[in-house]
Enzyme design. Structure first.
Site, short mmCIF file in Angstrom:
data_model
loop_
_atom_site.label_atom_id
_atom_site.label_comp_id
_atom_site.label_asym_id
_atom_site.label_seq_id
_atom_site.Cartn_x
_atom_site.Cartn_y
_atom_site.Cartn_z
N GLU A 449 3.60 -4.17 40.53
CA GLU A 449 3.59 -5.63 40.68
C GLU A 449 2.18 -6.18 40.81
O GLU A 449 1.93 -7.11 41.57
CB GLU A 449 4.42 -6.08 41.90
CG GLU A 449 5.92 -6.02 41.72
CD GLU A 449 6.46 -7.05 40.74
OE1 GLU A 449 5.72 -7.97 40.35
OE2 GLU A 449 7.63 -6.89 40.35
C1 LIG Z 1 6.85 3.85 40.07
C2 LIG Z 1 6.45 2.70 39.21
C3 LIG Z 1 7.37 1.70 38.91
C4 LIG Z 1 7.03 0.67 38.04
N1 LIG Z 1 7.99 -0.24 37.66
C5 LIG Z 1 7.69 -1.12 36.67
C6 LIG Z 1 8.72 -1.94 36.11
O1 LIG Z 1 9.87 -1.88 36.52
N2 LIG Z 1 8.39 -2.78 35.10
C7 LIG Z 1 7.13 -2.86 34.61
O2 LIG Z 1 6.91 -3.64 33.70
N3 LIG Z 1 6.13 -2.10 35.13
C8 LIG Z 1 6.39 -1.23 36.13
N4 LIG Z 1 5.40 -0.43 36.65
C9 LIG Z 1 4.07 -0.53 36.10
C10 LIG Z 1 3.05 -1.08 37.06
O3 LIG Z 1 3.23 -2.45 37.23
C11 LIG Z 1 1.69 -0.68 36.51
O4 LIG Z 1 1.53 0.70 36.78
C12 LIG Z 1 0.57 -1.48 37.10
O5 LIG Z 1 0.61 -2.80 36.66
C13 LIG Z 1 -0.79 -0.88 36.74
O6 LIG Z 1 -0.90 -0.65 35.38
P1 LIG Z 1 -1.41 0.78 34.86
O7 LIG Z 1 -0.59 1.83 35.49
O8 LIG Z 1 -1.47 0.74 33.39
O9 LIG Z 1 -2.86 0.92 35.46
P2 LIG Z 1 -4.18 0.26 34.88
O10 LIG Z 1 -3.93 -1.14 34.51
O11 LIG Z 1 -4.75 1.16 33.86
O12 LIG Z 1 -5.11 0.28 36.17
C14 LIG Z 1 -5.78 1.46 36.63
C15 LIG Z 1 -6.79 1.06 37.72
O13 LIG Z 1 -7.76 0.17 37.18
C16 LIG Z 1 -7.78 -1.04 37.92
N5 LIG Z 1 -7.98 -2.16 37.00
C17 LIG Z 1 -7.37 -2.39 35.83
N6 LIG Z 1 -7.79 -3.53 35.30
C18 LIG Z 1 -8.69 -4.05 36.14
C19 LIG Z 1 -9.49 -5.23 36.15
N7 LIG Z 1 -9.43 -6.12 35.18
N8 LIG Z 1 -10.31 -5.43 37.21
C20 LIG Z 1 -10.36 -4.57 38.23
N9 LIG Z 1 -9.64 -3.43 38.26
C21 LIG Z 1 -8.80 -3.18 37.24
C22 LIG Z 1 -6.43 -1.14 38.60
O14 LIG Z 1 -6.51 -1.93 39.77
C23 LIG Z 1 -6.12 0.32 38.88
O15 LIG Z 1 -6.73 0.71 40.08
C24 LIG Z 1 5.72 0.59 37.54
C25 LIG Z 1 4.77 1.55 37.91
C26 LIG Z 1 5.13 2.60 38.71
C27 LIG Z 1 4.10 3.65 39.03
#
Ligand SMILES: Cc1cc2nc3c(=O)[nH]c(=O)nc-3n(C[C@H](O)[C@H](O)[C@H](O)COP(=O)(O)OP(=O)(O)OC[C@H]3O[C@@H](n4cnc5c(N)ncnc54)[C@H](O)[C@@H]3O)c2cc1C
Length: 605
Positions: A449
């Site tokens: 989220e």
């Molecule tokens: C168990 C689980 C359940 C989930 N359920 C859902 C769901 O039901 N529906 C859904 O749509 N998604 C879901 N998600 C996805 C979740 O919302 C994403 O994992 C989250 O938004 C982060 O995206 P990412 O994993 O691609 O990480 P990334 O976006 O790659 O981020 C990796 C790191 O980089 C940092 N970062 C990225 N961009 C920036 C920026 N611009 N500035 C500063 N820091 C940054 C982040 O803070 C993080 O620390 C789920 C994830 C998990 C693990």
């Protein structure tokens, strides 16, 4: 016997003594309710949590869902618990009576759900996702879409998901590529891959209603070209009966650290495995207008994000109560002033360092629960306050508080779970006690989220600057109203008002200073430090509010609530003496416009 999930008397204190939720029954929307109905539904939620959700929490963690290439298998207790939950009508607790809901205030609904979240984070995720999905459709769907999809969700026959993330687009939703091709009959065909989708496949409900963000070809690039679609797992016939499989397939399940009872999926849309109408492509129905998808999602984001904070608070709370129970029965060592081995050992709760760990947990989890319930109350104000100005005010304050209500509990109630493990000593590091699972479950909350970093950018980059700083001004004014009441109350409340007032001054000054250079890179480089510092100030405010309730009742005294009140006062003291001072160095760092992280080069790591 008192529960180790949540504290009933703390909930009563927060909901009735502090937030005065019964006054909401004066509003037309809640006129059918009374204190008795609120208490009855809270009791029902507690019973379902204790009898149906808590007993399989560990079992669902140990036997995570499996996929045999065709079907997803979950342990039987998950479905049994969810069926009971649906029968009670709790799923629709906050929804309109017109769609089969109980039309309870949001704040009461949030308290009910906290019982389930504390009992079993994994199983409670299914109804929470369904609720988020149904609420979004209630706000933006057509009457026909509400009839077709929301009603079965309120009855627990269909479950819902939120499909935003893709492998290449997590935090950056501007980069999603799933496409939705318009068809002559007004429907769309979706093609693309969604990653991390919680509850994305299972056999716990008759159908799964995916809410999917996708692009209609030819639309604007970035977030302005994203639309929202209903994509069911199983299509419905004209009579509403379940029909053919839609072209949505489960590629695989993710194997997670915690929340293992909830399936988490990689889904392919439009791969051609199923061919509705003889053609590949997942059939989707547009919600609202094209290109409004992200705005529609964000409309519901406040609620979802506060819901994440509530889940984090609930997990922190149960860890705290379990470590307290453990500390009261684990004999070890003797008092500092009595080392005579001939005397019996004392329970570890007698040691000041263990009390420190328990008090820290108490101050975090009760502070966090207060904040998320306060936000729930604001949502009720936003929806039902008689004057438009009051509704606007509630909306603005909720907007500013949302990143804090999401992130502060996710960080500090996780820290509480860490302390709960520590209180258990070696036992806390085994799987024989619940606290390690609570920590693993809670570790998700700073990630989904919107990660911690994204919430920090939202708070400092958007919320405190929007409408020329009106949101921040309102937060400062609202906290000031509390410090003024504390000055008037005198005694200890007035003493605590002074450091809170000083910290609040620093929030206002530091925010101006950060934006004074006009360089967003410098302003936002330390946004996470800002989020943490402002979060601590907000939780100190929550503690002063609670202390004022205790003082208004005449202090702890010797009545039936004496221990509750004395405990609240001590936790408020703890937070002000041990925690609020942490913000001083954080504000100093922010004030210095520190460039250390900005100037660090990739090749220096
Ligand atoms: C168990 C689980 C359940 C989930 N359920 C859902 C769901 O039901 N529906 C859904 O749509 N998604 C879901 N998600 C996805 C979740 O919302 C994403 O994992 C989250 O938004 C982060 O995206 P990412 O994993 O691609 O990480 P990334 O976006 O790659 O981020 C990796 C790191 O980089 C940092 N970062 C990225 N961009 C920036 C920026 N611009 N500035 C500063 N820091 C940054 C982040 O803070 C993080 O620390 C789920 C994830 C998990 C693990």
């Amino acid at each position: 016997m008192s529960s180790t999930l949540l504290s009933r008397r703390d909930l009563r204190f927060l909901l009735h003594d502090w937030l005065d939720v019964t006054r909401l029954t004066e509003r037309h929307r809640y006129a059918e309710h009374s204190r008795e109905t609120f208490d009855a539904v809270l009791e029902l939620a507690e019973r379902v949590a204790v009898e149906r959700f808590a007993p399989h929490n560990r079992a669902a963690d140990l036997a995570e869902p499996t996929f045999d290439g065709r079907r997803v298998h979950t342990i039987a207790q998950v479905k049994e618990a969810l069926d009971v939950f649906a029968e009670t009508g709790l799923l629709g607790a906050g929804m309109d009576a017109s769609v089969g809901g109980m039309q309870l205030p949001h704040v009461v609904r949030a308290a009910c759900f906290a019982w389930l979240q504390a009992a079993n984070a994994g199983t409670s995720a299914y109804p929470l996702l369904t609720l988020g999905n149904a609420n979004l459709l209630l706000a933006h769907g057509s009457p026909e879409q509400i009839d077709t999809w929301v009603r079965p969700m309120v009855q627990g026959r269909f479950f819902g998901t939120m499909c935003l993330s893709e492998p290449q687009a997590g935090s950056s939703l501007a980069d999603i590529t799933t496409r939705a091709e318009p068809q002559d009959d007004g429907t769309y065909r979706l093609h693309g891959t969604k990653m991390w989708i919680s509850g994305g496949d299972h056999e716990l409900s008759e159908n799964i209603v995916h809410l999917v963000l996708a692009r209609i070809p030819g639309g604007p690039p970035g977030v302005k070209g994203i639309s929202l679609f209903i994509v069911p797992k199983v299509l419905l016939g004209d009579d509403g009966a379940l029909g053919a499989r839609n072209d949505v397939v489960l590629v695989g399940l993710n194997h997670k650290m915690g929340y293992r009872g909830t399936t988490n999926t990689l889904l392919n849309f439009g791969e051609g495995v199923h061919r509705p109408g003889g053609r590949p492509g997942a059939v989707g129905y547009l919600v609202g207008e094209p290109h409004q998808g992200l705005a529609q999602m964000f409309h519901m984001m406040n609620e979802a994000r506060v819901g994440v904070g509530a889940g984090a608070a609930a997990l922190g709370y149960t860890g705290y109560l379990k470590s307290l129970a453990y500390a009261r029965q684990r004999p070890q060592g003797r008092p500092l002033a009595d080392k005579d081995p001939a005397t019996p050992q004392v329970p570890i709760v007698a040691h000041p360092d263990v009390r420190r760990m328990l008090l820290a947990q108490k101050s975090y989890v009760e502070g966090a629960l207060a904040l998320v319930l306060y936000c729930g109350r604001l949502l009720d104000e936003e929806k039902t306050a008689p004057e438009a100005a009051e509704r606007d005010r509630a909306r603005l304050l909720l907007d500013v508080l949302t990143p804090i209500a999401k992130s502060w509990p996710s960080q500090w109630c996780l820290a509480a779970n860490d302390l709960a493990i520590q209180v258990h000593g070696g036992s806390g590091y085994t799987r024989d006690y619940d606290v390690e699972q609570h920590w693993r479950d809670n570790r998700l909350n700073p990630i989904h989220e919107g990660t911690h970093g994204i919430q920090a950018l939202d708070l400092l980059g958007r919320k405190v600057t929007m409408r020329d700083g009106a949101g921040l001004a309102l937060l400062v004014e609202t906290v000031r109203a509390t410090t003024t009441r504390a000055w008037q109350a005198g005694g200890e409340a007035a003493e605590l008002a002074a450091p809170l007032g000083a910290a609040l001054d620093r929030v206002a000054l530091v925010t101006r200073r950060l934006w004074s250079t006009g360089d967003p890179e410098v302003a936002l480089a330390n946004a996470s430090v800002y989020l943490e510092a402002v979060g601590h100030v907000v939780i100190a405010w929550m503690w002063l509010e609670q202390l004022l309730v205790v003082e208004a009742a005449g202090g702890p005294g010797d009545g039936p609530d004496a221990d509750l009140y004395a405990g609240k006062r001590q936790a408020a003291r703890y937070f002000f003496r041990h925690e609020l001072p942490r913000t001083g160095p954080q504000f100093d760092l922010l004030d210095s416009l520190d460039r250390t992280t900005l100037e660090m080069r990739d090749d220096w790591f």
